[in-house]
Scaffold this motif. Structure first.
Motif, PDB file in Angstrom:
ATOM      1  N   MET A   1      47.927 -49.285   7.690  1.00 25.48           N
ATOM      2  CA  MET A   1      48.625 -48.791   8.696  1.00 25.48           C
ATOM      3  C   MET A   1      48.976 -49.679   9.932  1.00 25.48           C
ATOM      4  SD  MET A   1      47.247 -45.470  11.436  1.00 25.48           S
ATOM      5  CE  MET A   1      48.303 -44.402  11.168  1.00 25.48           C
ATOM      6  N   ALA A   2      50.171 -49.648  10.434  1.00 27.25           N
ATOM      7  CA  ALA A   2      50.412 -50.405  11.560  1.00 27.25           C
ATOM      8  C   ALA A   2      49.735 -50.581  12.723  1.00 27.25           C
ATOM      9  CB  ALA A   2      52.062 -50.540  11.847  1.00 27.25           C
ATOM     10  N   SER A   3      49.402 -51.698  13.317  1.00 24.54           N
ATOM     11  CA  SER A   3      48.543 -51.708  14.611  1.00 24.54           C
ATOM     12  C   SER A   3      49.402 -51.248  15.653  1.00 24.54           C
ATOM     13  CB  SER A   3      48.118 -53.509  14.839  1.00 24.54           C
ATOM     14  OG  SER A   3      49.076 -54.102  15.086  1.00 24.54           O
ATOM     15  N   LEU A   4      49.095 -50.977  17.009  1.00 21.77           N
ATOM     16  CA  LEU A   4      49.570 -50.734  17.990  1.00 21.77           C
ATOM     17  C   LEU A   4      50.586 -51.886  18.706  1.00 21.77           C
ATOM     18  CD1 LEU A   4      50.117 -48.678  20.261  1.00 21.77           C
ATOM     19  CD2 LEU A   4      48.314 -49.169  21.484  1.00 21.77           C
ATOM     20  N   GLN A   5      50.116 -52.939  18.325  1.00 23.31           N
ATOM     21  CA  GLN A   5      50.714 -54.145  18.743  1.00 23.31           C
ATOM     22  C   GLN A   5      52.068 -54.364  18.004  1.00 23.31           C
ATOM     23  OE1 GLN A   5      48.569 -57.964  18.604  1.00 23.31           O
ATOM     24  NE2 GLN A   5      50.260 -59.064  19.650  1.00 23.31           N
ATOM     25  N   THR A   6      51.807 -54.056  16.805  1.00 25.28           N
ATOM     26  CA  THR A   6      52.952 -54.195  15.850  1.00 25.28           C
ATOM     27  C   THR A   6      54.134 -53.251  15.906  1.00 25.28           C
ATOM     28  OG1 THR A   6      51.649 -55.131  14.022  1.00 25.28           O
ATOM     29  CG2 THR A   6      53.746 -54.345  13.212  1.00 25.28           C
ATOM     30  N   LEU A   7      53.506 -52.052  16.295  1.00 25.55           N
ATOM     31  CA  LEU A   7      54.526 -51.021  16.469  1.00 25.55           C
ATOM     32  C   LEU A   7      55.396 -51.126  17.888  1.00 25.55           C
ATOM     33  CD1 LEU A   7      52.361 -47.803  15.794  1.00 25.55           C
ATOM     34  CD2 LEU A   7      54.506 -48.638  14.458  1.00 25.55           C
ATOM     35  N   MET A   8      54.579 -51.703  18.928  1.00 29.03           N
ATOM     36  CA  MET A   8      55.161 -52.078  20.326  1.00 29.03           C
ATOM     37  C   MET A   8      56.235 -53.229  20.150  1.00 29.03           C
ATOM     38  SD  MET A   8      54.287 -49.761  22.466  1.00 29.03           S
ATOM     39  CE  MET A   8      55.197 -50.828  23.765  1.00 29.03           C
ATOM     40  N   GLN A   9      55.918 -54.152  19.020  1.00 27.05           N
ATOM     41  CA  GLN A   9      56.791 -55.126  18.939  1.00 27.05           C
ATOM     42  C   GLN A   9      58.174 -54.662  18.237  1.00 27.05           C
ATOM     43  OE1 GLN A   9      54.338 -58.079  16.489  1.00 27.05           O
ATOM     44  NE2 GLN A   9      53.876 -59.195  18.342  1.00 27.05           N
ATOM     45  N   ASP A  10      57.821 -53.725  17.319  1.00 26.48           N
ATOM     46  CA  ASP A  10      58.944 -53.379  16.666  1.00 26.48           C
ATOM     47  C   ASP A  10      59.859 -52.333  17.761  1.00 26.48           C
ATOM     48  OD1 ASP A  10      58.213 -54.125  14.135  1.00 26.48           O
ATOM     49  OD2 ASP A  10      57.320 -52.290  13.513  1.00 26.48           O
ATOM     50  N   TYR A  11      59.178 -51.654  18.611  1.00 28.33           N
ATOM     51  CA  TYR A  11      59.842 -50.546  19.475  1.00 28.33           C
ATOM     52  C   TYR A  11      60.779 -51.851  20.447  1.00 28.33           C
ATOM     53  CZ  TYR A  11      60.773 -47.740  23.392  1.00 28.33           C
ATOM     54  OH  TYR A  11      61.333 -46.811  24.164  1.00 28.33           O
ATOM     55  N   THR A  12      60.212 -52.819  20.811  1.00 26.80           N
ATOM     56  CA  THR A  12      60.660 -53.819  21.773  1.00 26.80           C
ATOM     57  C   THR A  12      62.170 -54.477  20.939  1.00 26.80           C
ATOM     58  OG1 THR A  12      58.466 -54.160  23.059  1.00 26.80           O
ATOM     59  CG2 THR A  12      60.564 -55.784  22.976  1.00 26.80           C
ATOM     60  N   GLN A  13      61.686 -54.804  19.623  1.00 25.40           N
ATOM     61  CA  GLN A  13      62.862 -55.308  19.171  1.00 25.40           C
ATOM     62  C   GLN A  13      64.196 -54.303  18.784  1.00 25.40           C
ATOM     63  OE1 GLN A  13      62.157 -56.058  14.884  1.00 25.40           O
ATOM     64  NE2 GLN A  13      64.034 -57.780  14.811  1.00 25.40           N
ATOM     65  N   HIS A  14      63.777 -52.877  18.712  1.00 28.68           N
ATOM     66  CA  HIS A  14      64.674 -51.723  18.650  1.00 28.68           C
ATOM     67  C   HIS A  14      65.449 -51.846  19.943  1.00 28.68           C
ATOM     68  CE1 HIS A  14      66.632 -48.159  17.206  1.00 28.68           C
ATOM     69  NE2 HIS A  14      66.061 -47.760  18.521  1.00 28.68           N
ATOM     70  N   LEU A  15      64.866 -51.825  20.967  1.00 31.80           N
ATOM     71  CA  LEU A  15      65.663 -51.582  22.320  1.00 31.80           C
ATOM     72  C   LEU A  15      66.255 -52.797  22.620  1.00 31.80           C
ATOM     73  CD1 LEU A  15      62.761 -50.256  24.768  1.00 31.80           C
ATOM     74  CD2 LEU A  15      64.454 -49.026  23.585  1.00 31.80           C
ATOM     75  N   ALA A  16      65.888 -54.057  22.080  1.00 28.46           N
ATOM     76  CA  ALA A  16      66.818 -55.193  22.165  1.00 28.46           C
ATOM     77  C   ALA A  16      68.129 -54.950  21.511  1.00 28.46           C
ATOM     78  CB  ALA A  16      66.178 -56.612  21.909  1.00 28.46           C
TER      79      ALA A  16
END
Length: 96
Positions: A1-16
């Motif tokens: 399962m992905a960590s919260l940090q990984t999910l937040m990085q993915d989300y930030t990349q998606h927003l960018a």
């Protein structure tokens, strides 16, 4: 399962990426509107893409809801269909 940090990085990349695509859409729309003899169809497609983005539907196929690859959207940010449905749509469009 992905960590919260990984999910937040993915989300930030998606927003960018979304911001990059919004800027591209707005640039192309401004160019289309100021070009002599703008094609109404192009302007309408760009405006529709920005509306889909505002509604949270941008980047997914209007027919099957599959994600449209980022690279495809960079080439054609107003694209409303995935490669599979886009091919089907253009065949149907050419043959009423």
């Amino acid at each position: 399962m992905a960590s919260l940090q990984t999910l937040m990085q993915d989300y930030t990349q998606h927003l960018a990426r979304l911001e990059e695509l919004r800027e591209l859409l707005e640039e192309r729309l401004a160019t289309a509107r100021t070009t002599e003899g703008p094609r109404a169809r192009t302007v309408a497609a760009l405006e529709a893409a920005i509306e889909r983005m505002d509604r949270g539907l941008y980047g997914t196929c209007r027919r099957c809801s599959a994600f449209i690859p980022f690279e495809t959207l960079l080439r054609s940010p107003q694209e409303p269909y995935c490669a599979t449905c886009g091919g089907d749509f253009h065949i149907l469009e050419d043959h009423p």
